[in-house]
Scaffold this active site. Structure first.
Site, PDB file in Angstrom:
ATOM      1  N   VAL A 109       0.852  -1.186   0.000  1.00 25.01           N
ATOM      2  CA  VAL A 109       0.000   0.000   0.000  1.00 25.01           C
ATOM      3  C   VAL A 109       0.887   1.236   0.000  1.00 25.01           C
ATOM      4  O   VAL A 109       1.775   1.375   0.842  1.00 25.01           O
ATOM      5  CB  VAL A 109      -0.926   0.013   1.244  1.00 25.01           C
TER       6      VAL A 109
ATOM      7  N   ALA B 217       4.567   4.102   2.931  1.00 25.36           N
ATOM      8  CA  ALA B 217       4.040   2.859   2.349  1.00 25.36           C
ATOM      9  C   ALA B 217       4.184   1.741   3.368  1.00 25.36           C
ATOM     10  O   ALA B 217       4.836   1.912   4.413  1.00 25.36           O
ATOM     11  CB  ALA B 217       4.806   2.501   1.084  1.00 25.36           C
ATOM     12  N   LYS B 218       3.581   0.636   3.114  1.00 25.26           N
ATOM     13  CA  LYS B 218       3.781  -0.563   3.929  1.00 25.26           C
ATOM     14  C   LYS B 218       3.410  -1.767   3.081  1.00 25.26           C
ATOM     15  O   LYS B 218       2.560  -1.652   2.182  1.00 25.26           O
ATOM     16  CB  LYS B 218       2.883  -0.519   5.181  1.00 25.26           C
ATOM     17  N   GLY B 219       4.031  -2.897   3.400  1.00 27.96           N
ATOM     18  CA  GLY B 219       3.704  -4.119   2.678  1.00 27.96           C
ATOM     19  C   GLY B 219       3.518  -5.246   3.662  1.00 27.96           C
ATOM     20  O   GLY B 219       3.965  -5.169   4.811  1.00 27.96           O
TER      21      GLY B 219
ATOM     22  N   ASP C 130      10.394  -5.238   8.554  1.00 32.35           N
ATOM     23  CA  ASP C 130       9.409  -4.983   9.617  1.00 32.35           C
ATOM     24  C   ASP C 130       9.243  -6.322  10.340  1.00 32.35           C
ATOM     25  O   ASP C 130      10.084  -7.223  10.185  1.00 32.35           O
ATOM     26  CB  ASP C 130       8.093  -4.474   9.008  1.00 32.35           C
TER      27      ASP C 130
END
Ligand code: NAD
Length: 443
Positions: free
Chosen positions: A87, A132-134, A173
Site C-alpha cells: 500500500v 508505504a507498507k507491505g 518490519d
C-alpha cells in the site's frame, strides 16, 4: 483536548475511515486499538489545522493499493498460495518508504493504516519520502529459509513495477530481516538488469547497508529524551529511567541513555521486569541476553517485578519499547514518570493521552521519538545512490541533527497550537504533506 470517538467499533477499519470525519465529541473512552488511536489523532490534528474536507479525504485514503496472490512451491512439493499487499499511502514528499511484514495477522486494512503512519513519520523528521507498507499473510517461523526465499522473490516479482529506488522503497518490519532485503535487492536487480541496491534499505552492510542502522532507532530515542529533558530542566545525571522491552530499540535506548548519565533502574522483556533502585549495568544485561537466547530470563541483577509494575515505577523517564497499547486509560493515572519517550509504535492508546497531559506528563510520540531508524534508512538510500559510504560517526552526527531539529519543530508547534507533543507532531506532518499536495495540484 476532546476525544472524538467512533460510534461503532464493530465495523472494520476502512469502513470507519472512508466516511466523513468524526463530528461529535464524546466522553473519553479507550479505543484499545493503535490504528484507531492513530486515526483519531489524525482527525484531531486536521481539525486544529482547519484542513479542508477534500484534502482530509485525500490524506486518509491510500494513493495506491496492490494485492497479489503468490504461488510458492513448498519443500514437500505442494504449491501454496499466499496473499500479499503493498500500500502506497502517499508519494507527495518523494518516493514512498515503509517496511514489509510477514505475519499471519496481516490484513489489507492494517497495511493501509501502517502505510499512513509512515507518511506522518517521514514528514515529521523532514526526510523526502512518502509512506508505504507491505505485508504477506504467512507464518515465517514455520517456513524454511528456502520457502521464505521463494516467497520473497515471488512477491518482488509481482511488485517489480511498484518498487523502485525512485518509486517505492521497502525495508524490514515484523517477521522480515536483512536477509529478506538481500533477496528483494537481488531479485529486483535481476528483473531490471541493473544492480539496484537503493531499492530496499535495512540490507546487510556488505550489500550496501548503512553503518549505524542497527542502533539508529534507539539512538533517536536517546536524542529525543535528551531534548525533552532539556526543556523540562531535568539533569540526566540526577534522573532515573525504566525501559520496557529489551530488544533492538529497548536495549540500545537504555545503553545510550545510561551513557548520558541516566540511572536505568528497571528493564524488561517478555520474561518479566527487573528492578534495581541503584541502577542496572546495561552492558552487563546486554551481555547476559546475548548468551541467553536473547532474553533476560534468569537475570539476577534486579528484583523481579511485573511489566505492569515497571510502567508505574516512580522514575523520571519511562521508555515503552516493546508493544502497542501498554499505557491506556486504565493505567495512565498511575504513571509517575515526568517524561515518556515512545520507542515502540503505538504504546499509548488515545484514551491515555488526555490523562497524561492533564497530569503534566510530557509524551514524545512514536512518530517523532522512534524516527531515527527511518532517518538512517534514508541515509542508506542516499549512500547507495552516491555509491559512496559514510563512517558511523558521520551517520550518527547527521541522524542526531535530524532528530534534534524535528524535536524543536514539534516543540514549537506544541507551543503555538497549545497542544501536546503528539498532536503537534501530527500537525507538523499533516501540514507538510497537505501543503505539498496543494502545490503539486490535482486533475
Ligand atoms: P524486538 O523484537 O527486537 O524487541 C522487542 C522486545 O519487546 C523484546 O525484548 C521482547 O521480549 C519484548 N517484549 C515482548 N513482549 C513483551 C511484554 N509483554 N512485555 C515486555 N516486553 C515485551 O523489536 P524492536 O525492533 O526493538 O521493536 C520494538 C518496538 O519498536 C516495536 O513497536 C517496533 O515497531 C518499534 N520500532 C522499531 C524500530 C526498529 O528500527 N527496530 C523502528 C521504529 C519502531
Amino acid at each position: 483536548m476532546a476525544a472524538y470517538l467512533l460510534d461503532s467499533f464493530a465495523v472494520n477499519f476502512s469502513n470507519k475511515y472512508m466516511s466523513s470525519r468524526y463530528k461529535e465529541p464524546a466522553p473519553i473512552k479507550d479505543l484499545l486499538n493503535p490504528l484507531d488511536s492513530m486515526m483519531e489523532r489524525f482527525s484531531e490534528a486536521t481539525k486544529i489545522l482547519g484542513l479542508d474536507d477534500s484534502t482530509y479525504d485525500a490524506l486518509k485514503s491510500p494513493e495506491k493499493s496492490v494485492t497479489v496472490n503468490l504461488s510458492v512451491t513448498m519443500d514437500d512439493g505442494t504449491i501454496k498460495i499466499f496473499e500479499g499487499h503493498r500500500v502506497i499511502h502517499s508519494a507527495n514528499l518523494g518516493p514512498s518508504k515503509g517496511g514489509i511484514r510477514f505475519s499471519m495477522g496481516v490484513t489489507l486494512d492494517e497495511v493501509k493504516a501502517l502505510a499512513a503512519w509512515m507518511t506522518w513519520k517521514c514528514a515529521v523528521v523532514g526526510i523526502p519520502y512518502g509512506g508505504a507498507k507491505g505485508g504477506i499473510k504467512c507464518d515465517p517461523r514455520t517456513m524454511s529459509a528456502g520457502e521464505l526465499e521463494r516467497l520473497t522473490r515471488a512477491y518482488t516479482n509481482s511488485m517489480s513495477n511498484v518498487f523502485g529506488p525512485e518509486r517505492d522503497i521497502p525495508a524490514p518490519d515484523v517477521g522480515t530481516n536483512p536477509q529478506t532485503m538481500a533477496w528483494i535487492m537481488d531479485e529486483y536487480s535481476k528483473l531490471k538488469g541493473v544492480s539496484s541496491p537503493a531499492v530496499v534499505t535495512g540490507k546487510p552492510i556488505v550489500l550496501g547497508g548503512s553503518n549505524g542502522r542497527i542502533e539508529a532507532t534507539g539512538r533517536g530515542v536517546m536524542v529525543s529524551a535528551r531534548s525533552a529533558m532539556g526543556k523540562l530542566k531535568m539533569n540526566p545525571s540526577k534522573s532515573t529511567a525504566a525501559v520496557q522491552g529489551f530488544g533492538n530499540v529497548g536495549s540500545i535506548s537504555a545503553k545510550l541513555m545510561e551513557e548520558q548519565g541516566v540511572t536505568i533502574v528497571a528493564i524488561s522483556d517478555v520474561s518479566g521486569a527487573y528492578f534495581n533502585p541503584n541502577g542496572i549495568d546495561i552492558q552487563d544485561a546486554i551481555n547476559f541476553t546475548s548468551k541467553n537466547n536473547g532474553t533476560l530470563e534468569g537475570f539476577t541483577k534486579g528484583e523481579i517485578i511485573s511489566n505492569d509494575e515497571l510502567l508505574e515505577l516512580d522514575v523520571d523517564v519511562l521508555v515503552p519499547a516493546a508493544l502497542e497499547d501498554q499505557i491506556t486509560a486504565e493505567n495512565a493515572s498511575r504513571i509517575k514518570a515526568k517524561l515518556i519517550v515512545e520507542g515502540a509504535n503505538g504504546p499509548t492508546s488515545s484514551g491515555a493521552d488526555k490523562i497524561l497531559n492533564d497530569a503534566g506528563i510530557m509524551v514524545i510520540p512514536d512518530i517523532l521519538a522512534n524516527a531515527g531508524g527511518v532517518s538512517v534508512s534514508y541515509f542508506e538510500w542516499v549512500q547507495n545512490r552516491l555509491g559512496y559510504f559514510w563512517t558511523e560517526e558521520r551517520v550518527n552526527r547527521r541522524a542526531d541533527r535530524i532528530m534534534k531539529q524535528a524535536f524543536e519543530t514539534v516543540y514549537q508547534a506544541s507551543r503555538k497550537y497549545k497542544v501536546d507533543m503528539r498532536i503537534a507532531a501530527y500537525i507538523v506532518a499533516i501540514d507538510k504533506v497537505a501543503s505539498t499536495k496543494r502545490l503539486r495540484g490535482t486533475y
